[in-house]
Design a protein around this motif. Structure first.
Motif, PDB file in Angstrom:
ATOM      1  N   ALA A  59       4.874   4.058   1.877  1.00  0.00           N
ATOM      2  CA  ALA A  59       4.218   4.074   0.557  1.00  0.00           C
ATOM      3  C   ALA A  59       5.143   4.465  -0.462  1.00  0.00           C
ATOM      4  N   SER A  60       5.754   5.290  -0.248  1.00  0.00           N
ATOM      5  CA  SER A  60       6.638   6.199  -1.320  1.00  0.00           C
ATOM      6  C   SER A  60       7.750   5.269  -1.493  1.00  0.00           C
ATOM      7  N   VAL A  61       8.356   4.486  -0.633  1.00  0.00           N
ATOM      8  CA  VAL A  61       9.518   3.517  -1.075  1.00  0.00           C
ATOM      9  C   VAL A  61       8.822   2.338  -1.723  1.00  0.00           C
ATOM     10  N   ALA A  62       7.802   1.850  -1.486  1.00  0.00           N
ATOM     11  CA  ALA A  62       6.987   0.707  -2.060  1.00  0.00           C
ATOM     12  C   ALA A  62       7.011   1.315  -3.671  1.00  0.00           C
ATOM     13  N   ILE A  63       6.413   2.431  -3.837  1.00  0.00           N
ATOM     14  CA  ILE A  63       6.311   2.888  -5.248  1.00  0.00           C
ATOM     15  C   ILE A  63       7.453   3.218  -6.011  1.00  0.00           C
ATOM     16  N   CYS A  64       8.608   3.571  -5.132  1.00  0.00           N
ATOM     17  CA  CYS A  64       9.881   3.714  -5.894  1.00  0.00           C
ATOM     18  C   CYS A  64      10.360   2.195  -6.273  1.00  0.00           C
ATOM     19  N   ALA A  65      10.192   1.159  -5.320  1.00  0.00           N
ATOM     20  CA  ALA A  65      10.585  -0.090  -5.716  1.00  0.00           C
ATOM     21  C   ALA A  65       9.863  -0.829  -6.756  1.00  0.00           C
ATOM     22  N   VAL A  66       8.594  -0.505  -6.946  1.00  0.00           N
ATOM     23  CA  VAL A  66       7.711  -1.095  -8.282  1.00  0.00           C
ATOM     24  C   VAL A  66       8.349  -0.101  -9.383  1.00  0.00           C
ATOM     25  N   VAL A  67       8.683   0.886  -9.416  1.00  0.00           N
ATOM     26  CA  VAL A  67       9.092   1.837 -10.562  1.00  0.00           C
ATOM     27  C   VAL A  67      10.506   1.259 -10.948  1.00  0.00           C
ATOM     28  N   LEU A  68      11.389   1.048  -9.931  1.00  0.00           N
ATOM     29  CA  LEU A  68      12.806   0.685 -10.054  1.00  0.00           C
ATOM     30  C   LEU A  68      12.844  -0.943 -10.772  1.00  0.00           C
ATOM     31  N   ARG A  69      11.637  -1.868 -10.320  1.00  0.00           N
ATOM     32  CA  ARG A  69      11.674  -3.075 -10.777  1.00  0.00           C
ATOM     33  C   ARG A  69      11.140  -3.155 -12.266  1.00  0.00           C
TER      34      ARG A  69
END
Length: 100
Positions: free
Chosen positions: A80-90
């Motif tokens: 979940a934290s990796v997914a949130i980081c990916a959304v923020v970076l995107r």
């Protein structure tokens, strides 16, 4: 070179059949050897030791289950934290491309 070498097979001599013996041979079974008695001590389970074994087994199952569930939870939180980081970076990359 690498083929296995087998020992020669033993061939027992076959007795020649006799024509004078027409009556069937009687079969006498070989005497059965007694089973050797083991000198190892046998396990005596008392009600208290049985209860201790059941309690220990239950505790081990609960401990192993707790460890496995906590590992699964750690993997889920990491995902979940990796997914949130990916959304923020995107989001940051899209904003920088638009010139905001």
């Amino acid at each position: 070179m690498l083929t296995p070498k087998y020992p020669p097979t033993d061939h027992a001599p076959t007795p020649a059949p006799t024509a004078s013996s027409t009556a069937p041979a009687t079969f006498t079974p070989a005497p059965v050897a007694p089973v050797p008695v083991s000198n190892r001590p046998t396990i005596q389970l008392t009600p208290g030791s049985t209860l201790a074994l059941v309690g220990g087994g239950t505790a081990m199952v609960l401990i192993v289950g707790t460890v496995l569930v906590s590992m699964l939870l750690a993997v889920a939180i990491t995902g979940a934290s990796v997914a949130i980081c990916a959304v923020v970076l995107r989001s940051l990359l899209n904003d920088s491309r638009k010139g905001r």
